[in-house]
Design an enzyme around this catalytic site. Sequence first.
Site, PDB file in Angstrom:
ATOM      1  N   CYS A  68     -25.856  11.494 -18.492  1.00  0.00           N
ATOM      2  CA  CYS A  68     -25.995  10.049 -18.232  1.00  0.00           C
ATOM      3  C   CYS A  68     -27.367   9.655 -17.683  1.00  0.00           C
ATOM      4  O   CYS A  68     -27.904   8.590 -18.030  1.00  0.00           O
ATOM      5  CB  CYS A  68     -24.897   9.587 -17.284  1.00  0.00           C
ATOM      6  SG  CYS A  68     -24.557  10.721 -15.935  1.00  0.00           S
ATOM      7  N   HIS A  91     -26.866   4.167 -12.851  1.00  0.00           N
ATOM      8  CA  HIS A  91     -27.931   5.059 -12.373  1.00  0.00           C
ATOM      9  C   HIS A  91     -29.274   4.323 -12.474  1.00  0.00           C
ATOM     10  O   HIS A  91     -29.647   3.836 -13.544  1.00  0.00           O
ATOM     11  CB  HIS A  91     -27.995   6.331 -13.225  1.00  0.00           C
ATOM     12  CG  HIS A  91     -26.833   7.271 -13.037  1.00  0.00           C
ATOM     13  ND1 HIS A  91     -25.873   7.119 -12.063  1.00  0.00           N
ATOM     14  CD2 HIS A  91     -26.504   8.412 -13.708  1.00  0.00           C
ATOM     15  CE1 HIS A  91     -25.001   8.127 -12.131  1.00  0.00           C
ATOM     16  NE2 HIS A  91     -25.355   8.907 -13.130  1.00  0.00           N
ATOM     17  N   ASN A 101     -23.655   4.382 -16.047  1.00  0.00           N
ATOM     18  CA  ASN A 101     -23.510   5.819 -16.330  1.00  0.00           C
ATOM     19  C   ASN A 101     -22.216   6.205 -17.027  1.00  0.00           C
ATOM     20  O   ASN A 101     -22.192   7.163 -17.799  1.00  0.00           O
ATOM     21  CB  ASN A 101     -23.664   6.633 -15.038  1.00  0.00           C
ATOM     22  CG  ASN A 101     -22.737   6.193 -13.934  1.00  0.00           C
ATOM     23  OD1 ASN A 101     -22.762   5.027 -13.542  1.00  0.00           O
ATOM     24  ND2 ASN A 101     -21.927   7.094 -13.432  1.00  0.00           N
TER      25      ASN A 101
HETATM   26  N1  LIG Z   1     -17.947  10.716 -14.694  1.00  0.00           N
HETATM   27  C1  LIG Z   1     -19.104  10.464 -15.278  1.00  0.00           C
HETATM   28  O1  LIG Z   1     -19.804   9.441 -15.061  1.00  0.00           O
HETATM   29  C2  LIG Z   1     -19.644  11.413 -16.253  1.00  0.00           C
HETATM   30  C3  LIG Z   1     -18.975  12.574 -16.616  1.00  0.00           C
HETATM   31  N2  LIG Z   1     -19.495  13.382 -17.543  1.00  0.00           N
HETATM   32  C4  LIG Z   1     -18.839  14.603 -18.021  1.00  0.00           C
HETATM   33  O2  LIG Z   1     -17.645  14.261 -18.725  1.00  0.00           O
HETATM   34  C5  LIG Z   1     -16.671  15.247 -18.520  1.00  0.00           C
HETATM   35  C6  LIG Z   1     -15.445  14.619 -17.889  1.00  0.00           C
HETATM   36  O3  LIG Z   1     -15.783  14.062 -16.646  1.00  0.00           O
HETATM   37  P1  LIG Z   1     -14.697  13.233 -15.820  1.00  0.00           P
HETATM   38  O4  LIG Z   1     -13.931  12.358 -16.749  1.00  0.00           O
HETATM   39  O5  LIG Z   1     -15.422  12.632 -14.676  1.00  0.00           O
HETATM   40  O6  LIG Z   1     -13.721  14.430 -15.323  1.00  0.00           O
HETATM   41  P2  LIG Z   1     -12.235  14.341 -14.749  1.00  0.00           P
HETATM   42  O7  LIG Z   1     -12.076  15.493 -13.856  1.00  0.00           O
HETATM   43  O8  LIG Z   1     -11.954  12.980 -14.253  1.00  0.00           O
HETATM   44  O9  LIG Z   1     -11.299  14.571 -16.056  1.00  0.00           O
HETATM   45  C7  LIG Z   1     -11.204  15.820 -16.690  1.00  0.00           C
HETATM   46  C8  LIG Z   1     -10.242  15.747 -17.862  1.00  0.00           C
HETATM   47  O10 LIG Z   1     -10.156  17.044 -18.464  1.00  0.00           O
HETATM   48  C9  LIG Z   1      -8.793  17.518 -18.351  1.00  0.00           C
HETATM   49  N3  LIG Z   1      -8.771  18.936 -18.042  1.00  0.00           N
HETATM   50  C10 LIG Z   1      -9.135  19.528 -16.883  1.00  0.00           C
HETATM   51  N4  LIG Z   1      -8.952  20.871 -16.962  1.00  0.00           N
HETATM   52  C11 LIG Z   1      -8.465  21.102 -18.192  1.00  0.00           C
HETATM   53  C12 LIG Z   1      -8.064  22.287 -18.875  1.00  0.00           C
HETATM   54  N5  LIG Z   1      -8.144  23.496 -18.307  1.00  0.00           N
HETATM   55  N6  LIG Z   1      -7.615  22.175 -20.135  1.00  0.00           N
HETATM   56  C13 LIG Z   1      -7.534  20.963 -20.727  1.00  0.00           C
HETATM   57  N7  LIG Z   1      -7.890  19.800 -20.141  1.00  0.00           N
HETATM   58  C14 LIG Z   1      -8.354  19.884 -18.884  1.00  0.00           C
HETATM   59  C15 LIG Z   1      -8.152  16.713 -17.252  1.00  0.00           C
HETATM   60  O11 LIG Z   1      -6.754  16.686 -17.451  1.00  0.00           O
HETATM   61  P3  LIG Z   1      -5.697  16.576 -16.214  1.00  0.00           P
HETATM   62  O12 LIG Z   1      -5.629  15.137 -15.822  1.00  0.00           O
HETATM   63  O13 LIG Z   1      -4.418  17.046 -16.819  1.00  0.00           O
HETATM   64  O14 LIG Z   1      -6.210  17.458 -15.135  1.00  0.00           O
HETATM   65  C16 LIG Z   1      -8.810  15.353 -17.492  1.00  0.00           C
HETATM   66  O15 LIG Z   1      -8.213  14.708 -18.581  1.00  0.00           O
HETATM   67  C17 LIG Z   1     -17.326  16.313 -17.649  1.00  0.00           C
HETATM   68  O16 LIG Z   1     -17.866  17.304 -18.471  1.00  0.00           O
HETATM   69  C18 LIG Z   1     -18.413  15.547 -16.921  1.00  0.00           C
HETATM   70  O17 LIG Z   1     -19.436  16.401 -16.493  1.00  0.00           O
HETATM   71  C19 LIG Z   1     -20.637  13.030 -18.121  1.00  0.00           C
HETATM   72  C20 LIG Z   1     -21.322  11.914 -17.803  1.00  0.00           C
HETATM   73  C21 LIG Z   1     -20.887  11.027 -16.832  1.00  0.00           C
HETATM   74  N1  LIG Z   2     -24.033  14.922 -13.329  1.00  0.00           N
HETATM   75  C1  LIG Z   2     -23.904  13.513 -13.679  1.00  0.00           C
HETATM   76  C2  LIG Z   2     -22.674  13.270 -14.486  1.00  0.00           C
HETATM   77  C3  LIG Z   2     -22.325  14.369 -15.426  1.00  0.00           C
HETATM   78  O1  LIG Z   2     -21.219  14.790 -15.441  1.00  0.00           O
HETATM   79  O2  LIG Z   2     -23.296  14.829 -16.203  1.00  0.00           O
HETATM   80  P1  LIG Z   2     -23.099  15.864 -17.414  1.00  0.00           P
HETATM   81  O3  LIG Z   2     -22.499  15.081 -18.554  1.00  0.00           O
HETATM   82  O4  LIG Z   2     -24.453  16.346 -17.751  1.00  0.00           O
HETATM   83  O5  LIG Z   2     -22.213  16.970 -16.936  1.00  0.00           O
HETATM   84  C4  LIG Z   2     -23.885  12.689 -12.408  1.00  0.00           C
HETATM   85  O6  LIG Z   2     -23.591  13.269 -11.418  1.00  0.00           O
HETATM   86  O7  LIG Z   2     -24.117  11.496 -12.389  1.00  0.00           O
END
Ligand SMILES: NC(=O)C1=CN([C@@H]2O[C@H](COP(=O)(O)OP(=O)(O)OC[C@H]3O[C@@H](n4cnc5c(N)ncnc54)[C@H](OP(=O)(O)O)[C@@H]3O)[C@@H](O)[C@H]2O)C=CC1
Ligand SMILES: N[C@@H](CC(=O)OP(=O)(O)O)C(=O)O
Length: 344
Positions: A150, A242, A322
Site C-alpha cells: 500500500c 498513508h 491504504n
Molecule cells: N490491512 C491493510 O491495509 C493491508 C493488508 N495487506 C495484506 O493483505 C493481507 C490480508 O490482510 P488483512 O485483511 O489485514 O488480514 P486479516 O488478518 O484481517 O485477515 C486474514 C484473512 O485470512 C484468513 N486466514 C488466516 N489464516 C488462514 C489460514 N491458515 N488459512 C486460510 N485462511 C486464513 C482469515 O480467516 P479467519 O477469519 O478464518 O481467521 C482472514 O479471512 C495480508 O497479506 C496483509 O499483509 C496489504 C495491504 C494493506
Molecule cells: N505493511 C503495510 C500493510 C501491508 O500489509 O503491506 P503488505 O501488503 O506489503 O504486506 C502497512 O502496515 O501499512
Amino acid sequence: MAVRVGVLGATGAVGQRLIQLLDPHPDFEIAALTASDASAGKTYRQAAKWRVDSPIPDDVADMTVTATDPDDVPNDVDLLFSSLPSSVGEAVEPGFCDAGYVVSSNSSNGRMDEDIPLVIPEVNAEHLDLLEVQRDERGWDGAMVKNPNCSTITFVPTLAALEEYGLEKVHVATLQAVSGAGYDGVTSMEIIDNAIPHIGGEEDKLETESKKLLGSFDGAELSLNDVEVGASCNRIPTIDGHLENVFVETAEDLTPDEAAEAMREYPSLDLYSSPDQLIEVFEDPERPQPRLDRTLGDGMSIAAGGIRESTFGLQYNCLAHNTMRGAAGASVLNGELLLENGYL
Ligand SMILES: NC(=O)C1=CN([C@@H]2O[C@H](COP(=O)(O)OP(=O)(O)OC[C@H]3O[C@@H](n4cnc5c(N)ncnc54)[C@H](OP(=O)(O)O)[C@@H]3O)[C@@H](O)[C@H]2O)C=CC1
Ligand SMILES: N[C@@H](CC(=O)OP(=O)(O)O)C(=O)O
C-alpha cells in the site's frame, strides 16, 4: 455475463473491503468465500467480524465460507481475489493457479518473483503479459498477478508521472495509518499519543517494488528500473490513508510547476474502478491530509501537494487510501485489467 469470482481470506480487513467493492460490481459476481478452517462451514455473517462502514450485503451474508483449498471452490469460478496473510498465500496461492484459477493477489509473497507481474494498471499495465512467460515456466492453466504494498502504491504513480525527467534518486518517508497493520496490528496503548518509527519489512518493499513497477518488460524478461530508492517508514495514529514525504533527484531540471503539471496530466484509465483524475494536485501546502483527502476518487485517487524545490531535489507529499487504492481497490483494478486483456 458477469465473471464468477471468489475471495480468499474473505473474513479479514482487506477481504471485507473486497466484498464491499465486488458486491455492486457490474462485471463480477461473488460466488466463493474462503477463510481459515476455523471459519469454514459458517455463514459469512457468523464468520466475519464485519467492520466496514456499510452493511454486509444480504446475498453475501448468507453464503457459506469454505476452507481455502482449491477442492472447495466451484470450478466455474474464474477469478480469485486473495487477501490472505502472506505466509498462507505463499503456501496456497500456487495450488489455486495450478488448479486453473486466475488469482489477483494483494498478499506480499512472490511480488518480486521474476515471472509474477506486479501491477498498478495506470503505471505498468504492459507487465501483465509476463503471464505468458509465467504460464510457460510454471505450467499453470491459471495465473497470478500481484498488486504492490500500500505504501508503494501511494508514491509510485507520482514517480511515473515524473519519469520523463529521468529519475535518479528518491527518498520517501511514510506516515502510515493503523489499518495497514490489520485490526489487531497495533494496540491503542502503543499508538495513541505516539508514533512508531519502524514497520517490519516495509522499507525494503518500497525500495524494491518501486524498481519493479517502473521497470521495463521486453516481452520475455523484466528489467528493474535503476533509480535508487531509500525509504523510512513510520506508523502514526490515523485510521486510514498513508501520507508520504518524497524527495526526488532527476537528471533533467524540473521545476515545481512542471512537476505539478506532469502529475495532473498523468492519465487515468477507463477501467470501472479507475478514478477520473488519478493524481489530484493541491496548491494549498497543508494538503493532502489523511482525514480530508483519502476518499478522493472513491478512495482510488492519489493526492499530492507541497511541491517545492529543496536541497535534495524536488520535494512533495502524497497520500492514498491504504485499504482501497493500496489493497482491495488495487486487486479489483487488476481484476478489471485481466478481464480487459482477455485473461478471463
Ligand atoms: N490491512 C491493510 O491495509 C493491508 C493488508 N495487506 C495484506 O493483505 C493481507 C490480508 O490482510 P488483512 O485483511 O489485514 O488480514 P486479516 O488478518 O484481517 O485477515 C486474514 C484473512 O485470512 C484468513 N486466514 C488466516 N489464516 C488462514 C489460514 N491458515 N488459512 C486460510 N485462511 C486464513 C482469515 O480467516 P479467519 O477469519 O478464518 O481467521 C482472514 O479471512 C495480508 O497479506 C496483509 O499483509 C496489504 C495491504 C494493506
Ligand atoms: N505493511 C503495510 C500493510 C501491508 O500489509 O503491506 P503488505 O501488503 O506489503 O504486506 C502497512 O502496515 O501499512
